[in-house]
Design an enzyme around this catalytic site. Structure first.
Site, PDB file in Angstrom:
ATOM      1  N   GLU A 193      22.165 -21.424 -10.471  1.00  0.00           N
ATOM      2  CA  GLU A 193      22.895 -20.180 -10.215  1.00  0.00           C
ATOM      3  C   GLU A 193      24.338 -20.364  -9.757  1.00  0.00           C
ATOM      4  O   GLU A 193      25.189 -19.522 -10.035  1.00  0.00           O
ATOM      5  CB  GLU A 193      22.133 -19.353  -9.162  1.00  0.00           C
ATOM      6  CG  GLU A 193      20.768 -18.868  -9.605  1.00  0.00           C
ATOM      7  CD  GLU A 193      20.841 -17.870 -10.747  1.00  0.00           C
ATOM      8  OE1 GLU A 193      21.819 -17.099 -10.805  1.00  0.00           O
ATOM      9  OE2 GLU A 193      19.929 -17.872 -11.596  1.00  0.00           O
TER      10      GLU A 193
ATOM     11  N   SER B  96     -23.341  21.844  21.473  1.00  0.00           N
ATOM     12  CA  SER B  96     -24.250  21.210  22.443  1.00  0.00           C
ATOM     13  C   SER B  96     -24.056  19.712  22.575  1.00  0.00           C
ATOM     14  O   SER B  96     -24.564  19.097  23.527  1.00  0.00           O
ATOM     15  CB  SER B  96     -25.702  21.499  22.054  1.00  0.00           C
ATOM     16  OG  SER B  96     -25.981  22.878  22.189  1.00  0.00           O
TER      17      SER B  96
END
Length: 621
Positions: free
Chosen positions: A99, A374
């Protein structure tokens, strides 16, 4: 003749003036360009420091190390960063050779490379080389789009020069190798190495693999090894040749690498389970670290949860069975949620906020929105009574129709027995004794007891209707499981939690759950409550929760109470219970209850669902 000479002189002077003007304008433009290049890049880099801190995908894991989710970055990919020192020298040198060979000899712009690219492009009559340095590529990827025009190239050069002034070559190269797109949604060489080769330690990469990685950036979609095409193989061979030419590898090594066939690793898929659990765990982690959820997801954290893969799988598979739920309504199906806590550690081992939830959906398992009915009695009536020392499971309680000011509670079947034991009152879920008991203990004392179990009641709930689970806001299945886990755990409170550990992107542990168990109610109260709740399952309203191990628990139902609708219609169905190992809470109901959306089924369906999930999840334990 003299006129002709005069005209020629005038034309010559005019040309000189024009040439002078053009030169001045060109000089000014050149100076303006130099100023622009100097100022633009510096300004961009200065005003966007966040760009130099790369986002990384955070990972969520189950208790056994299974990867549950890799969170995608905003650009819909995955990144796992590595320090330059973690990368093999051959990998770094190969990227430089391919690169930017003059990386250490320029200050952001490789003029030699640019000239060479211009010359070659002119020869070929096409733009085949870019001449961009690594710093320019980094500038483009961090700050710019991919438009190909002169202004973009000028901006790229300007930013590259600014980056070279601000950062060391080491930092630029490290940023580049972690930022570069490597195809198939992978950003950076570390993510690519794991994705394409199954290698987490970059120093384990061989020559062929390094060549393959270095060949990707020129064309990530066509040169990545995962494509396994002729193009990717040719690119890999070209890189190997460059490595050889640059003296990075020997001829023998190049030949061996050329003959090495690429083998894609077995795909390790993320387990597509626990959408509700993962959402809740991210919320919890965000609160623990004091960071926004969005930041948490892209900071490279590894979040280890307490999820038990088997339990979560069983939970979700069971919730897909329609026969286990009441019939759907006119335009909605009955929804459900469940939370399971290991009361010995406090870890949430499984959780779902719906029957088939997706990420971001309403998480009914953690939202305080439903009346517990309940199922709240052990928390607010019987637990406080036992803790007071004034009552035992054998204490006789009045089962009579009573009025408390404007409040007139009734037994569901309209029958009253006169006197019943506390055990029988809970076992058969009789209302009258529960309200009387709360009155005797006192709402303040009962609320203190509830808070010790993790359910803090607001001032709006300072009334006797809480005896039957009539709450102003409601509770979540997770909070109900947390509360019952105290009974299961001998009176010891361990905070229910999903997050076990969090590591940062460098692998440092930045959070670890510290268990802080503390005795909040007496062992006697917990023991007697467990005995009573086992009676509920063995001989009372919770029979459908029975399984091949001891179970203690309580059903809960809230009635519809709409004009013109049968009194047998229900809004909410609950079962909360525990085995020696885990505590679980199940809720069923419609998100919006109305005359077209209510249930005729009773809380036995919730008990049966609890048994179905828990018995399979606990197999082999």
């Amino acid at each position: 003749m003299s006129e002709l000479i005069t005209r020629m002189k005038r034309r010559g002077l005019t040309s000189c003036y024009i040439a002078f003007d053009v030169a001045v304008i060109a000089s000014l433009l050149f100076l303006a360009g130099l100023l622009y290049v100097h100022v633009y890049g510096e300004s961009v880099v200065k005003h966007h420091p966040e760009k130099l801190v790369l986002q990384e995908s955070s990972i969520l894991m189950a208790s056994d190390g299974t990867v549950l989710r890799k969170i995608p970055l905003p650009e819909s990919g995955y990144r796992k960063a590595a320090r330059l020192e973690e990368m093999p020298k051959l990998l770094v040198d190969t990227f430089l050779a391919v690169e930017d060979r003059r990386f250490y000899h320029h200050q952001g712009l490789d003029y030699t490379g640019i000239a060479r690219a211009l010359f070659n492009n002119a020869l070929r009559m096409e733009v085949s080389e870019g001449g961009s340095s690594i710093t320019q590529q980094l500038a483009r990827n961090l700050y710019l789009n991919r438009d190909k025009n002169m202004l973009r190239k000028l901006n790229e050069a300007s930013i590259a020069l600014a980056l070279e002034k601000r950062l060391s070559k080491h930092d630029i190269l490290e940023l580049y190798l972690n930022q570069i797109y490597m195809g198939e949604g992978q950003y950076g060489v570390k993510a690519a190495a794991e994705h394409y080769f199954g290698i987490a330690d970059l120093k384990e990469l061989d020559i062929m693999q390094i060549a393959a990685l270095a060949g990707i950036p020129k064309g990530p979609s066509i040169y990545n090894p995962g494509e396994q095409t002729e193009l990717s193989a040719q690119r890999r061979a070209l890189v190997l040749d460059i490595m050889h030419q640059q003296g990075l590898i020997t001829g023998e090594e190049m030949t061996a690498a050329l003959h090495e066939e690429y083998q894609r690793p077995a795909v390790v898929k993320e387990k597509k389970v626990g959408a509700s659990y993962i959402d809740a765990a991210l919320t919890e982690a965000s609160q623990l670290l004091g960071k926004p959820k969005q930041e948490l997801q892209s900071a490279g954290y590894t979040i280890v949860t307490g999820m038990n893969m088997k339990a979560q799988g069983v939970l979700e598979e069971t919730f897909l069975k329609p026969e286990l739920f009441p019939p759907s309504g006119k335009s909605q199906q009955v929804e459900s949620a469940m939370a399971i806590v290991d009361h010995r550690s406090g870890e949430v081992v499984a959780l779902t906020g719906g029957r088939n939830p997706s990420s971001g959906d309403l998480n009914r398992a953690i939202v305080d929105a439903r009346q517990p009915g309940s199922a709240f009695k052990p928390i607010i009536d019987y637990g406080p009574a036992l803790e007071s020392g004034m009552f035992s499971p054998d204490s006789m309680l009045p089962d009579q129709k009573m009025t408390y000011g404007s409040y007139k509670p009734e037994n569901l079947n309209g029958a009253y027995r006169g006197l019943v034991t506390m055990r029988m009152a809970l076992q058969q879920s009789i209302n009258a004794p529960a309200v009387w008991l709360l009155k005797q203990v006192g709402i303040a004392k009962a609320s203190e007891f509830s808070a010790k179990l993790g359910i803090k009641l607001p001032k709006e709930d300072r009334n006797l209707s809480i005896a039957l689970g009539g709450l102003h806001v409601g509770v979540s299945p997770l909070k109900m499981a947390q509360a019952y886990s105290v009974f299961a755990n001998g009176g010891v409170f361990r905070e229910a939690h999903m997050v076990r550990q969090i590591k940062d992107s460098k692998g440092n542990v930045i959070y670890e759950h510290q268990s802080n168990p503390h005795q909040v109610i007496s062992p006697y109260t917990a023991e007697q409550m467990t005995s009573m709740l086992r009676s509920v399952v063995n001989d009372g309203t919770g029979k459908r929760a029975r399984m091949n191990r001891p179970v203690a628990g309580k059903t809960g139902t809230t009635q519809l109470d709409l004009p013109g609708i049968s009194r047998k219609g229900n809004r909410d169905l609950w079962f909360v219970g525990y085995t020696p190992e885990w505590t679980g809470a199940v809720w069923m109901g419609f998100d919006r209850t109305d005359k077209d959306h209510y249930m005729m089924a009773g809380s036995g369906m919730a008990a049966a669902l609890f048994s179905e999930v828990m018995s399979k999840a606990l197999e082999g334990r």
